[in-house]
Design an enzyme around this catalytic site. Structure first.
Site: not given
Ligand code: NAP
Length: 237
Positions: A127, A140
């Site tokens: 991130s 985080y």
């Molecule tokens: P997202 O749409 O919430 O996707 C994350 C997925 O991981 C969800 O399907 C979630 O399931 C799943 N997950 C959570 N806990 C888990 C577990 N214990 N076992 C298996 N799966 C699990 O979020 P995203 O924005 O795409 O994020 C993806 C990655 O990008 C993450 O590492 C996040 O930190 C990183 N990131 C995101 C952003 C942003 O602005 N969106 C910025 C920087 C980094 P549930 O929905 O059922 O919990």
């Protein structure tokens, strides 16, 4: 379809939502075979990455399905805003378990296969908070700083076996993870839109395209990097 990932066999976690779903789609569009995992959704395996034995089970199931493994993109992650004094031990540990420890276990358990492939690829998802801190993000940001350090050390260790390990560091991306915060705090959304010289939030596909590049032969001499993919937001930090 460019086919530049033809022959690759990849695991993508968190593939039921947001960035992980976009990564799985993009890798497949580029010709890779992809084994997807998430807590729920339309994936090959429904599993909790923090469960005992989860990484061995995932690697085993992926190899059974695809006949091998050379690419890992662990996207599963969790985030929430909470003040430092509102961080329970359990919350802090859970964030580290999902965002850091589960990634370490998956890379460790897949390492023999990645090495044997001769051109293995790991792309971790950090991130922009891998490089700075912010209010409400102690757990985080700690997990995301740590994943960048893990990425660099894994790159040093696996590089002699032809494996590259890089960390994509997204800025503010419009996904189900950020939707509640942007809904509750519209000023936060506007802040990030304005902070990025490109004047918008990121889309999951913006991240997936960079991940696909790092998985490809075009990125064969890049390893140990943290790459901001943030519309330029970090130039103003
Ligand atoms: P997202 O749409 O919430 O996707 C994350 C997925 O991981 C969800 O399907 C979630 O399931 C799943 N997950 C959570 N806990 C888990 C577990 N214990 N076992 C298996 N799966 C699990 O979020 P995203 O924005 O795409 O994020 C993806 C990655 O990008 C993450 O590492 C996040 O930190 C990183 N990131 C995101 C952003 C942003 O602005 N969106 C910025 C920087 C980094 P549930 O929905 O059922 O919990």
């Amino acid at each position: 379809m460019s086919g530049r990932l033809h022959g690759r066999r990849a695991i993508v976690t968190g593939a039921g939502s947001g960035i992980g779903a976009a990564v799985a789609k993009r890798l497949a569009a580029d010709g890779a075979r992809v084994f997807t995992s998430d807590l729920q959704g339309e994936v090959d395996q429904v599993a909790d990455v923090t469960a005992d034995g989860a990484s061995e089970a995932l690697v085993g199931a992926a190899v059974d399905a695809m006949g091998g493994l050379d690419t890992l993109v662990p996207c599963a992650g969790i985030s929430a805003f909470a003040p430092l004094e509102g961080h329970s031990d359990a919350y802090f540990r859970q964030v580290l378990e999902v965002n850091l420890v589960a990634v370490f276990r998956l890379v460790r358990d897949a390492a023999p296969l990645l090495k044997a492939a001769g051109n293995g690829r790991v792309v971790t998802i950090g991130s922009t908070t891998s490089s700075f801190g912010d209010e409400g993000l102690c757990a985080y940001s700690a997990s995301k700083h740590a994943i960048l350090g893990f990425t660099k050390s894994a790159a040093a260790e696996l590089g002699p076996h032809g494996v590259t390990v890089n960390c994509v560091q997204p800025g503010a991306i419009d996904t189900p993870m950020t939707a509640p915060a942007f809904e509750q705090m519209p000023e936060y959304r506007t802040f990030w839109e304005n902070k990025a010289p490109l004047r918008r939030l990121g889309r999951a596909g913006d991240i997936a395209d960079v991940v696909a590049f790092l998985c490809s032969d075009d990125a064969r001499f890049m390893s140990g990097h943290g790459l901001w993919v943030d519309g330029g937001a970090m130039v103003r930090h």
